[in-house]
Motif scaffolding. Sequence first.
Motif, short mmCIF file in Angstrom:
data_model
loop_
_atom_site.label_atom_id
_atom_site.label_comp_id
_atom_site.label_asym_id
_atom_site.label_seq_id
_atom_site.Cartn_x
_atom_site.Cartn_y
_atom_site.Cartn_z
N GLY A 114 0.82 -1.21 0.00
CA GLY A 114 0.00 0.00 0.00
C GLY A 114 0.85 1.26 0.00
O GLY A 114 0.55 2.23 -0.71
N SER A 115 1.93 1.26 0.75
CA SER A 115 2.82 2.43 0.81
C SER A 115 3.54 2.64 -0.52
O SER A 115 3.65 3.78 -1.00
CB SER A 115 3.82 2.26 1.94
OG SER A 115 3.17 2.10 3.18
N GLN A 118 1.10 4.01 -3.05
CA GLN A 118 0.76 5.41 -2.79
C GLN A 118 1.90 6.35 -3.18
O GLN A 118 1.66 7.44 -3.68
CB GLN A 118 0.39 5.60 -1.32
CG GLN A 118 -0.94 5.01 -0.94
CD GLN A 118 -1.70 5.86 0.05
OE1 GLN A 118 -2.73 6.42 -0.27
NE2 GLN A 118 -1.18 5.96 1.25
N THR A 121 1.71 6.59 -7.20
CA THR A 121 0.54 7.27 -7.77
C THR A 121 0.39 8.70 -7.24
O THR A 121 0.03 9.60 -7.99
CB THR A 121 -0.73 6.47 -7.47
OG1 THR A 121 -0.83 6.24 -6.05
CG2 THR A 121 -0.71 5.14 -8.18
N CYS A 122 0.67 8.92 -5.97
CA CYS A 122 0.56 10.27 -5.43
C CYS A 122 1.64 11.19 -5.98
O CYS A 122 1.41 12.39 -6.20
CB CYS A 122 0.63 10.23 -3.90
SG CYS A 122 -0.79 9.44 -3.12
N ALA A 179 -5.08 2.34 -3.02
CA ALA A 179 -3.73 2.90 -2.96
C ALA A 179 -3.11 2.96 -4.35
O ALA A 179 -2.34 3.88 -4.66
CB ALA A 179 -2.86 2.07 -2.03
N GLY A 182 -4.14 6.15 -5.88
CA GLY A 182 -3.92 7.36 -5.10
C GLY A 182 -5.02 7.67 -4.11
O GLY A 182 -5.13 8.82 -3.64
N GLN A 183 -5.84 6.70 -3.76
CA GLN A 183 -6.96 6.92 -2.85
C GLN A 183 -6.83 6.07 -1.59
O GLN A 183 -7.84 5.71 -0.97
CB GLN A 183 -8.28 6.60 -3.55
CG GLN A 183 -8.60 7.52 -4.70
CD GLN A 183 -8.75 8.96 -4.24
OE1 GLN A 183 -9.42 9.24 -3.26
NE2 GLN A 183 -8.11 9.87 -4.95
N GLY A 184 -5.61 5.75 -1.18
CA GLY A 184 -5.41 4.99 0.04
C GLY A 184 -5.54 5.87 1.27
O GLY A 184 -6.08 7.00 1.21
N GLY A 187 -4.39 9.60 1.24
CA GLY A 187 -3.85 9.80 -0.10
C GLY A 187 -3.88 11.25 -0.53
O GLY A 187 -2.95 11.73 -1.20
N SER A 239 2.87 6.68 5.27
CA SER A 239 1.88 5.71 4.80
C SER A 239 2.09 4.35 5.45
O SER A 239 1.11 3.70 5.86
CB SER A 239 1.99 5.59 3.27
OG SER A 239 1.04 4.66 2.78
N TYR A 243 -0.79 2.62 7.72
CA TYR A 243 -1.33 1.31 7.34
C TYR A 243 -1.05 0.27 8.42
O TYR A 243 -1.89 -0.60 8.70
CB TYR A 243 -0.73 0.84 6.01
CG TYR A 243 -1.46 1.31 4.79
CD1 TYR A 243 -2.79 0.97 4.57
CD2 TYR A 243 -0.83 2.10 3.83
CE1 TYR A 243 -3.47 1.40 3.46
CE2 TYR A 243 -1.50 2.53 2.70
CZ TYR A 243 -2.82 2.18 2.53
OH TYR A 243 -3.50 2.61 1.40
#
Length: 327
Positions: A114-115, A118, A121-122, A179, A182-184, A187, A239, A243
């Motif tokens: 997840g990290s 992110q 994408t972020c 994630a 970019g919506q984790g 985010g 992140s 998480y």
Amino acid sequence: MKLEKAYKQVKLDIAETLAHRKTQKLKTVVLGQNVKDGLIAKLAIFALLTVIAFLYVKPILYMVSTSLKTVADMIDPVVGLIPRELNWHNYAEAWRGLKYPEGFFDTMTIALFGSVFQVFTCALTGYALARLKFPGKNLMFFLILVAFLIPPQLTIVPLYMIYSELGWINTPFVFLVPALFGQGLRGALFIIIFRQFFLSQPKALEEAAKIDGASAFRLFFRIMMPLAAGACLVVFLFSFVWYWNMSYEAALFLSKDFTPLSLRLSSMQMELIGNRAIDFSAGVGQDPISEGPRMAGAFLIIFPPLIVYLIAQRWFTEGIERTGLVE
């Protein structure tokens, strides 16, 4: 006589000058040329930082101390932070009660992937909002700010319905797929951090790359991403910790087959003592049997993020300064 008086006056002037210099030197050392440079100011800052550090460290000291205490030490009011003897059996019980290897794998799967998703994408989204020109860019950034301000409790019900229809409940996809787009967790905050960083970079770098024929993607991956290494580390650590420690979202979406350590801690008591329930809200004196394993389990949970932070501490501090979070 006149020469003798003049000589005495000169000696007196020299003595007064030396005394004045000593006084000024002592005043400079104690008070400093500026208020923040003096010894008093430094001692005050040191005392304040010591108090703040103790407030942060005290819960960890209590956790470690309690995790090493026997039941006799726990019920004895004379025993403080230092137990009479070290009881490592609490950690064995916590390891067994948490099913630590399995829980560690589940938690690491969500936190690590997840990290990483992110960060990628972020960073891409933040760069587009900072450097590229496209219709609706300001509106998109406004919506991201709104998403950052909305409490997650307001979106839990529709998210649960969507994930349930997709069959993602009790699977890591409820965290990994958002994630990846970019919506984790937090985010929107990470997009804002990357946007702030890319806005601070000189445009001459992009102009030179465009003259050489570099596309937007090549410019991003070959020039901007290496420059954003500090920001990437900051976002990754934030992140990863969020998480790793999440409990609210995990309790709603992950409750059966895929259970992170944060949820296993709350149910560890039943794993240890079977069907005999003990109230977790009770104090140490009321529930001394389970308090030691619980604190041992809590320390086992926070230990991996502590190791990660200790390894990356220097780069994390530099990244905080470069991303503008301290401005």
